[in-house]
Motif scaffolding. Sequence first.
Motif, PDB file in Angstrom:
ATOM      1  N   UNK A 245      -4.578  -5.689  10.655  1.00  0.00           N
ATOM      2  CA  UNK A 245      -4.631  -4.227  10.728  1.00  0.00           C
ATOM      3  C   UNK A 245      -4.998  -3.765  12.142  1.00  0.00           C
ATOM      4  N   UNK A 246      -6.023  -4.373  12.701  1.00  0.00           N
ATOM      5  CA  UNK A 246      -6.472  -3.976  14.036  1.00  0.00           C
ATOM      6  C   UNK A 246      -5.411  -4.291  15.084  1.00  0.00           C
TER       7      UNK A 246
ATOM      8  N   UNK B 182      -8.195   2.710  14.608  1.00  0.00           N
ATOM      9  CA  UNK B 182      -8.980   1.465  14.615  1.00  0.00           C
ATOM     10  C   UNK B 182     -10.477   1.739  14.468  1.00  0.00           C
ATOM     11  N   UNK B 183     -11.064   2.684  15.240  1.00  0.00           N
ATOM     12  CA  UNK B 183     -12.488   2.982  15.039  1.00  0.00           C
ATOM     13  C   UNK B 183     -12.805   3.474  13.634  1.00  0.00           C
ATOM     14  N   UNK B 184     -11.901   4.240  13.037  1.00  0.00           N
ATOM     15  CA  UNK B 184     -12.129   4.740  11.674  1.00  0.00           C
ATOM     16  C   UNK B 184     -12.175   3.586  10.681  1.00  0.00           C
ATOM     17  N   UNK B 185     -11.269   2.619  10.823  1.00  0.00           N
ATOM     18  CA  UNK B 185     -11.254   1.455   9.930  1.00  0.00           C
ATOM     19  C   UNK B 185     -12.565   0.687  10.039  1.00  0.00           C
TER      20      UNK B 185
ATOM     21  N   UNK C 200      -1.921   5.449   8.191  1.00  0.00           N
ATOM     22  CA  UNK C 200      -2.261   4.268   7.397  1.00  0.00           C
ATOM     23  C   UNK C 200      -1.010   3.643   6.786  1.00  0.00           C
ATOM     24  N   UNK C 201      -0.119   4.479   6.270  1.00  0.00           N
ATOM     25  CA  UNK C 201       1.122   3.960   5.687  1.00  0.00           C
ATOM     26  C   UNK C 201       1.934   3.189   6.724  1.00  0.00           C
ATOM     27  N   UNK C 202       2.051   3.749   7.923  1.00  0.00           N
ATOM     28  CA  UNK C 202       2.790   3.055   8.984  1.00  0.00           C
ATOM     29  C   UNK C 202       2.069   1.764   9.379  1.00  0.00           C
ATOM     30  N   UNK C 203       0.748   1.838   9.412  1.00  0.00           N
ATOM     31  CA  UNK C 203      -0.051   0.688   9.845  1.00  0.00           C
ATOM     32  C   UNK C 203       0.114  -0.496   8.901  1.00  0.00           C
ATOM     33  N   UNK C 204       0.008  -0.255   7.602  1.00  0.00           N
ATOM     34  CA  UNK C 204       0.111  -1.356   6.641  1.00  0.00           C
ATOM     35  C   UNK C 204       1.524  -1.946   6.626  1.00  0.00           C
TER      36      UNK C 204
END
Length: 352
Positions: A181-182, A194-197, A274-278
């Motif tokens: 994820x990062x 990234x900081x939010x995660x 988030x959708x794009x990230x995953x």
Amino acid sequence: MATLRKRNGKWQVQVRRHGFPVQSRSFVSKADANEWARAIERQHDRQELGPDRKTLKTITLADLVTRYRDEVVPKKKGSAVETILLNRFLRYPICQKTLYDLSTADFAAYRDQRLTEPKYRSDKPVTPKSLKRELSPLSHMFRHALVEWEIPLRNPLDGLKLRVVDNKRERRLHSGELERLLEATTKGRNKFVAPIILFALETAMRRGEMLSIQFRLVDFERHSLVIPESKSGYSRVIPLTARAVAILGAIRQADAKPNDLAFPITPIALRLQWDRLTRRAGIDGLNFHDLRHEAISRLFELGLTVPEVASISGHRTLAQLMRYSHANQEAVRAKLSGIGRMNALPLAELTD
């Protein structure tokens, strides 16, 4: 309001009240006319007379939804998401029906359509649990219209059956998923994802709570944060780990344009990110809210007690808290293996 007039030797009385049919009658005596009018008005006050449903023929469901969206929703805490849900609902044919013709059967047909049609940007239909959340604002709308706007209607959702399975999630981060994820955030444009995660894993805070963090409510010396109002409507003060404080400190220091919000990003923007990230990380079945599950489970694994974890997570009951705590199965198996080895030792070795 009652009006009296004398005509052809008789007293004619007429009682009008908004939302009720007009009542009229003739009497020889003025005293009798006044007494009848007072009796009808008392029946109105006690809601003993049925409402005038003819007015419902002039109002469509779309009219009601639009008024509720524009007048009531902006005052609610979740107004942004609720507005999106109502705007989507307005596209369905059911909204063209008048309130006079609207029935539970119409919502049953809408329910069946929503449960079978593909969800937006997905090949999967909406779940009954999600549909129930979507219908919740509409149910409140009907109650509000009856009480606050005096529109004489009943709630057609009261009799609607929607079987919801309690599919509580037990999803936790698998080995290597956080790193993926990062890594995927480095290819995105938003520097706050990234900081939010990482902050979510350190604090177990809800998404809305994190996006509302103001630097003025952070005590960097005492490592604490004030949450003025949580989802349950209560305020609380939570302790911050050294890493959580470091995350907030780095954001404040790097921000060229001072902003009291620690994470200046909207809930909708974060969800899209988030959708794009995953997808970019190749991770399936992981929701952003699952980070809260992960964080709470980690707090228990660190040895914190139930009251201590509840003070951080904001849960008001043990039952709610336990829904978010899922033990690491590998750790449990390791402990059970240790117990198994102990049971396998000869009794003499255990008593030495």
